[in-house]
Design an enzyme around this catalytic site. Structure first.
Site, mmCIF file in Angstrom:
data_model
loop_
_atom_site.group_PDB
_atom_site.id
_atom_site.type_symbol
_atom_site.label_atom_id
_atom_site.label_comp_id
_atom_site.label_asym_id
_atom_site.label_seq_id
_atom_site.Cartn_x
_atom_site.Cartn_y
_atom_site.Cartn_z
ATOM 1 N N HIS A 137 1.490 -1.385 0.070
ATOM 2 C CA HIS A 137 0.066 -0.227 -0.076
ATOM 3 C C HIS A 137 1.313 1.397 0.120
ATOM 4 C CE1 HIS A 137 -3.981 -1.664 0.726
ATOM 5 N NE2 HIS A 137 -4.038 -2.454 1.670
ATOM 6 N N CYS A 186 -0.061 2.298 -4.904
ATOM 7 C CA CYS A 186 -1.049 3.229 -5.514
ATOM 8 C C CYS A 186 -0.046 5.090 -4.696
ATOM 9 C CB CYS A 186 -1.793 4.031 -4.176
ATOM 10 S SG CYS A 186 -3.134 2.250 -4.379
#
Length: 364
Positions: free
Chosen positions: A166, A222
């Protein structure tokens, strides 16, 4: 004669304990250590005569050596080609990821089979390595691994840092981000120990790079476009050609290398989210960026950075069109043409220096 210049102020590096000399004036400043190359923020609390008292007001009790003793499970070999591969799954949480371990396994195979990286010079951090506490991708372990990668780097070294997990954005507080946000990696324990901001990543694996050393960071998260805080970002112009943009907001405070070359290839723009390849035909569960990167490298030996970037972008655009499902025939062709760049993640290329991406071959 006595010194009539402004008073010299001294403090100590908060990382290695070496002495620092801060510039005169101002209430605070950030000083880079000449020994360990890390940054310490110095606060001036009060004046006593001509002396300025800084924080911390006294040196550490014990001087921390820059060269740390490495854990027993770390690679002993120090070859010219070294890599740190990190896959964080966040097992048992609401934000668990599947496929990050596959990303690491696939990347290791690529490095060993195609680019000749010795397997004993590759450090892997995943939750599968739970039998070795230093191989679990916690914040502390991740930073230790990054320091191992660049420690004692020398001319001719080729280094690779790969992270699959992440990534997030956080509000920029020191004014060095063009868009007003820092990018950050999320280690396994980020909720308790914190995220790793792009400022710290730059300080840890970019700044120490010496002349002749090359680092490639391959980031599948991301909000990863400028995750290394490198000076130049490659954008696609209106005429369809890639061109470099200076992405430094504070040129008086450059975040460069110590003479080496740092290049990052990331999964998407800073304001975009990344995905897995679950919609790609004939793909195992793997990050879309990692999948497209490996396919691009394998399909065209000797490719350039420009062709690599174009191939990755095409693979992801095809896979993510209409819910990342390929549609057959004319309907599928129409949908892929109509999908806008804002809805499809776009791999990004950043570098510490400008080069011709259409002529420079991609080599690790």
């Amino acid at each position: 004669m006595g010194n009539t210049g402004p008073p010299r102020t001294t403090s100590w590096c908060s990382h290695c304990g070496a002495g620092l000399v801060a510039p005169p004036g101002g209430s605070s400043s950030s000083v880079r250590c000449a020994l360990c190359h890390r940054v310490t923020r110095i606060e001036r609390h009060r004046s006593v005569g001509n002396a300025v008292v800084l924080a911390p007001p006294s040196p550490p009790r014990t001087l921390i050596p820059v060269r740390r003793e490495l854990p027993a499970g770390y690679p002993v070999a120090r070859g010219k080609k070294r890599a740190v591969l990190v896959g964080v799954s966040y097992t048992g949480t609401d934000y668990e990821l599947r496929g990050t371990v596959n990303d690491v396994d696939s990347m290791k195979s690529l490095l060993c089979d195609k680019f000749g990286f010795p397997s004993d010079c590759i450090l892997v951090l995943t939750e599968k390595k739970s039998d070795d506490p230093y191989r679990v991708p916690t914040r502390e372990n991740l930073l230790l691994a990054m320091r191992w990668l660049v420690e004692d780097c020398d001319a001719g070294d080729s280094l690779v840092f790969h992270f699959s997990g992440h990534g997030v954005q956080k509000l920029d507080t020191n004014g060095d981000e063009v868009d007003g946000y820092n990018e950050a990696l999320c280690p396994l324990d980020f909720e308790d120990k914190g995220k790793i901001l792009d400022d710290e990543i730059n300080e840890t694996i970019v700044c120490p790079l010496r002349p002749g050393v090359k680092l490639h960071a391959i980031i599948d998260t991301c909000h990863s476009g400028t995750i290394l805080d490198l000076r130049y970002l490659c954008r696609l112009s209106r005429t369809g050609y890639w061109q470099w943009e200076n992405h430094t907001r504070q040129p008086q405070k450059p975040k460069g290398t110590s003479g080496g070359l740092a290049i990052s290839i990331s999964g998407c723009k800073d304001d975009q989210k990344s995905a897995d390849s679950s919609g790609f035909p004939e793909s195992a569960e793997i990050g879309a960026m990692t999948d497209s990167f490996i396919k691009a490298v394998q399909s065209e030996p000797g490719t350039t950075y420009g062709r690599l970037l174009g191939a990755m972008r095409g693979t992801i655009r095809d896979g993510q069109g209409m819910g990342r499902r390929l549609l057959p025939g004319r309907v599928g062709s129409f949908v892929r043409k109509m999908v806008t760049s804002s809805s499809v993640q776009e791999p990004q290329l950043c570098s510490s220096e400008v080069f011709d991406i259409y002529r420079k071959p991609f080599l690790l």
